[in-house]
Scaffold this active site. Structure first.
Site, PDB file in Angstrom:
ATOM      1  N   CYS A 134       0.809  -1.228   0.000  1.00  0.00           N
ATOM      2  CA  CYS A 134       0.000   0.000   0.000  1.00  0.00           C
ATOM      3  C   CYS A 134       0.843   1.279   0.000  1.00  0.00           C
ATOM      4  CB  CYS A 134      -0.930  -0.009   1.199  1.00  0.00           C
ATOM      5  SG  CYS A 134      -0.170  -0.605   2.711  1.00  0.00           S
ATOM      6  N   ARG A 266       4.120   3.281  12.144  1.00  0.00           N
ATOM      7  CA  ARG A 266       2.660   3.168  12.320  1.00  0.00           C
ATOM      8  C   ARG A 266       2.190   4.292  13.236  1.00  0.00           C
ATOM      9  NH1 ARG A 266       0.111  -0.124   9.307  1.00  0.00           N
ATOM     10  NH2 ARG A 266       1.025  -2.055  10.057  1.00  0.00           N
ATOM     11  N   HIS A 273      -2.479   6.424   4.682  1.00  0.00           N
ATOM     12  CA  HIS A 273      -1.033   6.487   4.891  1.00  0.00           C
ATOM     13  C   HIS A 273      -0.537   7.855   4.405  1.00  0.00           C
ATOM     14  CE1 HIS A 273      -1.062   2.389   5.950  1.00  0.00           C
ATOM     15  NE2 HIS A 273      -0.476   1.834   4.913  1.00  0.00           N
TER      16      HIS A 273
HETATM   17  P1  NAP Z   1      -8.183  -8.816   7.208  1.00  0.00           P
HETATM   18  O1  NAP Z   1      -9.038  -7.612   7.382  1.00  0.00           O
HETATM   19  O2  NAP Z   1      -7.559  -9.408   8.420  1.00  0.00           O
HETATM   20  O3  NAP Z   1      -9.075  -9.962   6.487  1.00  0.00           O
HETATM   21  C1  NAP Z   1      -8.545 -11.201   6.051  1.00  0.00           C
HETATM   22  C2  NAP Z   1      -9.524 -12.346   6.369  1.00  0.00           C
HETATM   23  O4  NAP Z   1      -9.593 -12.542   7.783  1.00  0.00           O
HETATM   24  C3  NAP Z   1     -10.971 -12.113   5.989  1.00  0.00           C
HETATM   25  O5  NAP Z   1     -11.158 -12.329   4.626  1.00  0.00           O
HETATM   26  C4  NAP Z   1     -11.695 -13.139   6.849  1.00  0.00           C
HETATM   27  O6  NAP Z   1     -11.674 -14.407   6.202  1.00  0.00           O
HETATM   28  C5  NAP Z   1     -10.822 -13.215   8.091  1.00  0.00           C
HETATM   29  N1  NAP Z   1     -11.375 -12.550   9.292  1.00  0.00           N
HETATM   30  C6  NAP Z   1     -11.288 -13.053  10.545  1.00  0.00           C
HETATM   31  N2  NAP Z   1     -11.849 -12.231  11.434  1.00  0.00           N
HETATM   32  C7  NAP Z   1     -12.336 -11.174  10.760  1.00  0.00           C
HETATM   33  C8  NAP Z   1     -13.040  -9.997  11.138  1.00  0.00           C
HETATM   34  N3  NAP Z   1     -13.354  -9.725  12.415  1.00  0.00           N
HETATM   35  N4  NAP Z   1     -13.386  -9.115  10.177  1.00  0.00           N
HETATM   36  C9  NAP Z   1     -13.083  -9.356   8.899  1.00  0.00           C
HETATM   37  N5  NAP Z   1     -12.414 -10.461   8.484  1.00  0.00           N
HETATM   38  C10 NAP Z   1     -12.031 -11.378   9.395  1.00  0.00           C
HETATM   39  O7  NAP Z   1      -6.991  -8.565   6.191  1.00  0.00           O
HETATM   40  P2  NAP Z   1      -6.801  -7.384   5.097  1.00  0.00           P
HETATM   41  O8  NAP Z   1      -6.239  -6.185   5.727  1.00  0.00           O
HETATM   42  O9  NAP Z   1      -8.058  -7.236   4.294  1.00  0.00           O
HETATM   43  O10 NAP Z   1      -5.617  -7.985   4.213  1.00  0.00           O
HETATM   44  C11 NAP Z   1      -5.812  -9.054   3.299  1.00  0.00           C
HETATM   45  C12 NAP Z   1      -4.553  -9.239   2.445  1.00  0.00           C
HETATM   46  O11 NAP Z   1      -4.315  -8.056   1.711  1.00  0.00           O
HETATM   47  C13 NAP Z   1      -3.275  -9.491   3.271  1.00  0.00           C
HETATM   48  O12 NAP Z   1      -2.437 -10.361   2.568  1.00  0.00           O
HETATM   49  C14 NAP Z   1      -2.638  -8.144   3.341  1.00  0.00           C
HETATM   50  O13 NAP Z   1      -1.243  -8.211   3.515  1.00  0.00           O
HETATM   51  C15 NAP Z   1      -2.985  -7.602   1.960  1.00  0.00           C
HETATM   52  N6  NAP Z   1      -2.982  -6.160   1.906  1.00  0.00           N
HETATM   53  C16 NAP Z   1      -3.593  -5.486   2.888  1.00  0.00           C
HETATM   54  C17 NAP Z   1      -3.609  -4.111   2.823  1.00  0.00           C
HETATM   55  C18 NAP Z   1      -4.288  -3.342   3.890  1.00  0.00           C
HETATM   56  O14 NAP Z   1      -4.249  -2.163   3.789  1.00  0.00           O
HETATM   57  N7  NAP Z   1      -4.933  -3.887   4.894  1.00  0.00           N
HETATM   58  C19 NAP Z   1      -3.046  -3.433   1.744  1.00  0.00           C
HETATM   59  C20 NAP Z   1      -2.449  -4.152   0.726  1.00  0.00           C
HETATM   60  C21 NAP Z   1      -2.437  -5.528   0.835  1.00  0.00           C
HETATM   61  P3  NAP Z   1     -12.929 -15.426   6.134  1.00  0.00           P
HETATM   62  O15 NAP Z   1     -14.136 -14.628   5.745  1.00  0.00           O
HETATM   63  O16 NAP Z   1     -12.533 -16.427   5.121  1.00  0.00           O
HETATM   64  O17 NAP Z   1     -13.021 -15.947   7.537  1.00  0.00           O
END
Ligand code: NAP
Length: 369
Positions: A134, A266, A273
């Site tokens: 990001c 952070r 950001h």
């Molecule tokens: P995240 O919010 O933790 O979500 C990932 C997965 O966690 C969800 O699809 C869900 O899977 C599960 N999960 C478990 N508890 C949850 C809850 N309370 N709320 C929502 N989801 C929950 O991760 P993310 O930030 O979207 O990141 C996903 C990927 O993108 C990672 O590889 C990260 O490195 C990458 N990425 C993130 C960002 C960023 O800004 N956050 C930017 C660029 C790339 P199920 O529905 O299958 O259980």
């Protein structure tokens, strides 16, 4: 087009679905929503239809899709992607995670900046497209005009990164920490006779208390900052800092690597950001030409005049959150010499930093962009 979406309820995934709905991307698509935790349960509602969730580990159901978009995370990618390819699946894999970003047969996608790199990948038959880190995406969106013109000798960025970079649970934890700080200080705040020193002591005591929620960050972020993001790599750098050089040059498809270096921190912002950037230009470009290059590079860059009122009003997470704009301001030549430029930039890391490049890659595959 049959498209499988995994990780749709996470932070990146939910912003992706929101944007796809807003842009009418579901028209003409046959989506299947997958889950790693709730297969058979209820998925999102799109255009009045509620979808049932398929099992994100069911390789046959995944292989039935022409394209998969995953925002699930790196462990999921490393588990499923090799098995799908080994089974002969030829579909497009569009991934938010870093797991495959530096593979030779993957393309980093940030089409306003590197459409020609994406098109070259497609012509070469590549099928794996990864959203970049990001912070790197937002930096390259902001400085697109200077990179495209070949004006940058090196760049150093000091980041102020939001909680959302860690995902949904980290955002909740930041707000929970803020709430606890506020709750503990409420009586002092309500008492006009209390001093700022008493208030400060209350905040410090809360931040250092065992009861502060910290399962995700490990330490206080509200009222503080964390000068370390992700795992250590070589030379005292963190992986987050390493990505700027590695991914930045891969996105640009540069023949000669441009040095990127800096420090990633952070801070208690929710989803934007910010970055304080120092860069060395290859020549002494006049400031108004620099403004023109920055503002004219893509339709999302918004150049903010380097004066107090617009900088305070327009160049902050509070102003940019939820918007596709990438604000660039505080642009000025530095004391070190006329080739040294200082600037500040802010962008929503869930939009251009994560979901938007994935959404647009699907549109490119569908011939819509
Ligand atoms: P995240 O919010 O933790 O979500 C990932 C997965 O966690 C969800 O699809 C869900 O899977 C599960 N999960 C478990 N508890 C949850 C809850 N309370 N709320 C929502 N989801 C929950 O991760 P993310 O930030 O979207 O990141 C996903 C990927 O993108 C990672 O590889 C990260 O490195 C990458 N990425 C993130 C960002 C960023 O800004 N956050 C930017 C660029 C790339 P199920 O529905 O299958 O259980």
């Amino acid at each position: 087009m049959k498209v499988g979406i995994i990780g749709w309820r996470g932070m990146v995934g939910s912003v992706l679905i929101e944007r796809m709905k807003a842009c009418g991307d579901f028209e003409g698509l046959t989506p299947t929503f997958f889950s790693t935790s709730a297969a058979g349960g209820e998925g999102p509602e799109v255009d009045g239809r509620r979808y049932r969730l398929a099992d994100a580990f069911d390789l046959d159901a995944l292989a039935d899709q022409e394209a998969l978009i995953t925002c699930q995370g790196g462990s999921y990618t490393l588990d499923v992607h090799p098995r799908l390819r080994a089974a002969g699946w030829q579909g497009y894999f569009i991934d938010a995670a870093r797991a495959l970003r530096m593979e030779q047969d993957s393309v980093l996608i940030l089409d306003p900046v590197n459409r020609q790199v994406i098109d070259r990948g497609l012509e070469a038959g590549l099928k794996t497209f990864c959203g970049p880190n990001c912070t790197v995406s937002l930096l390259l969106m902001a400085l697109d005009g200077l990179f495209a013109g070949g004006h940058v000798e090196w760049v150093s960025s000091m980041t102020y990164q939001a909680a959302s970079g860690g995902g949904a649970r980290h955002m909740r934890e930041l707000v929970a920490q803020m709430a606890q700080v506020g709750d503990d200080a409420r009586a002092l705040l309500a008492d006009p006779a209390s001093s700022a020193l008493q208030l400060d002591a209350s905040v410090s005591a809360t931040l250092r208390s065992e009861g502060l929620p910290r399962d995700n960050f490990g330490v206080p972020l509200a009222g503080s900052l964390i000068p370390w993001i992700d795992a250590p790599v070589d030379d005292g750098q963190t992986r987050e800092e390493w990505k700027a050089h590695a991914e930045g040059n891969k996105i640009l498809g540069s023949d000669r690597a441009i040095p990127f270096d800096g420090l990633c921190v952070r801070v208690g912002a929710m989803r934007c950001h910010s970055q304080g950037v120092t860069l060395k230009l290859k020549s002494d470009l006049p400031l108004d030409e620099i403004h023109g290059l920055l503002g004219g590079a893509n339709e999302w860059v918004d150049v903010v005049e380097n004066s107090r009122e617009p900088s305070e009003r327009l160049l902050s997470p509070a102003a940019i959150s939820g918007s596709l704009k990438v604000a660039v301001g505080r642009v000025r030549k530095m004391r070190m010499g006329p080739q040294y430029l200082s600037l500040f930039t802010v962008g929503d890391q869930l939009l251009w930093g994560a979901a938007e490049p994935l959404r647009r890659m699907l549109a490119i595959l569908r011939g819509q962009l």
